[in-house]
Design an enzyme around this catalytic site. Structure first.
Site, PDB file in Angstrom:
ATOM      1  N   SER A 177      45.390  43.240  40.945  1.00 12.34           N
ATOM      2  CA  SER A 177      46.056  41.988  40.582  1.00 12.34           C
ATOM      3  C   SER A 177      45.066  41.031  39.918  1.00 12.34           C
ATOM      4  O   SER A 177      44.487  41.369  38.888  1.00 12.34           O
ATOM      5  CB  SER A 177      46.701  41.361  41.824  1.00 12.34           C
ATOM      6  OG  SER A 177      47.461  40.224  41.484  1.00 12.34           O
ATOM      7  N   THR A 178      44.815  39.885  40.511  1.00 10.00           N
ATOM      8  CA  THR A 178      43.961  38.864  39.913  1.00 10.00           C
ATOM      9  C   THR A 178      42.575  39.418  39.600  1.00 10.00           C
ATOM     10  O   THR A 178      41.913  39.978  40.462  1.00 10.00           O
ATOM     11  CB  THR A 178      43.819  37.666  40.867  1.00 10.00           C
ATOM     12  OG1 THR A 178      45.110  37.250  41.282  1.00 10.00           O
ATOM     13  CG2 THR A 178      43.107  36.518  40.184  1.00 10.00           C
ATOM     14  N   HIS A 203      49.599  43.492  38.434  1.00 11.53           N
ATOM     15  CA  HIS A 203      50.532  42.374  38.481  1.00 11.53           C
ATOM     16  C   HIS A 203      50.388  41.563  37.195  1.00 11.53           C
ATOM     17  O   HIS A 203      49.364  40.937  36.947  1.00 11.53           O
ATOM     18  CB  HIS A 203      50.241  41.482  39.692  1.00 11.53           C
ATOM     19  CG  HIS A 203      50.394  42.188  41.003  1.00 11.53           C
ATOM     20  ND1 HIS A 203      49.740  41.787  42.150  1.00 11.53           N
ATOM     21  CD2 HIS A 203      51.127  43.276  41.360  1.00 11.53           C
ATOM     22  CE1 HIS A 203      50.073  42.586  43.152  1.00 11.53           C
ATOM     23  NE2 HIS A 203      50.914  43.503  42.690  1.00 11.53           N
ATOM     24  N   MET A 296      44.832  38.981  44.902  1.00 12.61           N
ATOM     25  CA  MET A 296      45.221  38.091  45.995  1.00 12.61           C
ATOM     26  C   MET A 296      46.393  38.686  46.758  1.00 12.61           C
ATOM     27  O   MET A 296      47.257  39.335  46.186  1.00 12.61           O
ATOM     28  CB  MET A 296      45.629  36.724  45.421  1.00 12.61           C
ATOM     29  CG  MET A 296      46.129  35.722  46.442  1.00 12.61           C
ATOM     30  SD  MET A 296      44.845  35.180  47.564  1.00 12.61           S
ATOM     31  CE  MET A 296      45.743  33.936  48.520  1.00 12.61           C
ATOM     32  N   ASP A 299      49.584  43.113  48.811  1.00 15.81           N
ATOM     33  CA  ASP A 299      50.328  44.206  48.182  1.00 15.81           C
ATOM     34  C   ASP A 299      49.441  45.440  48.068  1.00 15.81           C
ATOM     35  O   ASP A 299      48.299  45.359  47.605  1.00 15.81           O
ATOM     36  CB  ASP A 299      50.812  43.785  46.786  1.00 15.81           C
ATOM     37  CG  ASP A 299      51.674  44.849  46.126  1.00 15.81           C
ATOM     38  OD1 ASP A 299      52.417  45.532  46.851  1.00 15.81           O
ATOM     39  OD2 ASP A 299      51.599  44.989  44.893  1.00 15.81           O
TER      40      ASP A 299
END
Length: 363
Positions: A177-178, A203, A296, A299
């Protein structure tokens, strides 16, 4: 002692957008809007008075565009920045410019056409701000909101061990993600064409994953594409889950292929790493390598644990090389991870696993 709220400065030339963003953030007691600015010049004056924890920044603004302002921020006084833009896929080059300039995350402008759309986009914005507040940025030249959090059960049943049958394929599943856009580039660009097939959940907003895949493809020895329903999983290929849709591994005869499905967000994300990992646990078992990287939230943690329980090899990116050590930390703490490695070690882990492992019987 009560935790200090995350302070946010909103920079957008639209008064209505500034108000909508303020309302969304104000609904969460962990966030507080320090102020708003109609353009970067106003924002710069505000920053001389007080520094926020996070800046929400539009790209297309008068007098100075958001990318230029972002570069100035990162060169002079790095502050986590979340880009909030209504850019279409045709403007995706600007999105990558923003990441390269130092943006922590990019989210679309909140949708207000339906209640469900507003709920989903509002939750995504708040998560992005909280994630950014915890990110490591480096210099470059009253009412608590209760949000429904679904598990992978909403998309695919829990995996179970069934009668084995042979397959000749091994594959890798990655959840990130991030900080993932740069991290994935670092991993994929050094992999050789004979690497195993790779399925990736990053994401990212709808409409940008195809451009992201093309960008990766242009700099890699392997082939990279946005995944499509029915794609075969082939060695030397990496498949990026399309934004706003879930990606699952499925079996077609003795080979693996990809299924793209609609459905609600899982672990507050769509696509969700939990969904991909669960499908890999069910259909690949010990023939899969699961990797969870910077991001973050949690997930992917449950899905990676399911992979490990059904024989898969699992890895997590270490804290030092993560932009945000959220997803890997959750996976490590729940027992899903066999080995923690740095970002630079991940390509080597993939190739060593392929070379030393043996394809086994799977369901």
């Amino acid at each position: 002692m009560p935790k200090k709220p995350i302070s946010v400065l909103i920079v957008d030339d639209s008064a209505s957008v500034r108000q909508i963003l303020t309302n969304i953030l104000s609904e969460d007691p962990e966030l507080v809007v320090m102020g708003t600015a109609s353009d970067p010049f106003v924002a710069a004056r505000r920053l001389q008075e007080e520094l926020p924890d996070v800046i929400i920044l539009d790209i297309q603004m008068p007098r100075m565009d958001g990318i230029t302002f972002l570069r100035k921020i990162m060169a002079q006084r790095p502050i986590p920045v979340v880009i909030c833009s209504s850019l279409t896929p045709e403007g995706s080059d600007l999105m990558f410019e923003a990441f390269e300039a130092g943006a922590v995350d990019i989210v679309p402008k909140p949708r207000i056409d339906t209640r469900q759309a507003l709920w989903e986009s509002s939750g995504r914005l708040r998560e992005a701000v909280k994630s950014a507040a915890r990110a490591r940025v480096r210099p470059r030249a009253a009412r608590r909101v209760i949000e429904q959090k679904l598990t992978a059960d909403a998309i695919i049943p829990p995996p179970v061990a069934t009668k084995a049958r042979p397959t000749t394929e091994r594959l890798v599943c990655i959840g990130v993600s991030t900080g993932g856009t740069e991290a994935l580039h670092d991993v994929l660009e050094v992999l050789p064409p004979n690497c195993p097939g790779i399925l990736i959940v990053q994401h990212m907003p709808q409409g940008f994953t195809a451009a992201f895949a093309r960008r990766l493809n242009s700099g890699c020895a392997i082939n990279v594409k946005e995944a499509e329903d029915g794609d075969p999983v082939l060695p030397g290929w990496a498949y990026i889950a399309p934004g706003a849709r879930h990606m699952l591994l499925q079996r077609t005869g003795l080979r693996y292929s990809i299924a793209i499905k609609d459905g609600p967000p899982v672990s507050r994300h769509r696509p969700s790493a939990d969904v991909l990992f669960r499908s890999a646990a069910q259909h690949a078992g010990a023939n899969a390598l699961g990797i969870i990287m910077t991001g973050m939230g949690d997930d992917g943690a449950r899905g990676l644990l399911e992979m490990r329980k059904l024989g898969a090899t699992t890895r997590a990116q270490d804290e030092e090389s993560c932009v945000v050590f959220g997803m890997p930390k959750e996976a490590i703490e729940c027992g899903a991870v066999e080995k923690v490695v740095s970002l630079s070690q991940i390509p080597r882990e993939i190739m060593m696993w392929q070379q030393t492992g043996q394809t086994v019987l799977t369901d």
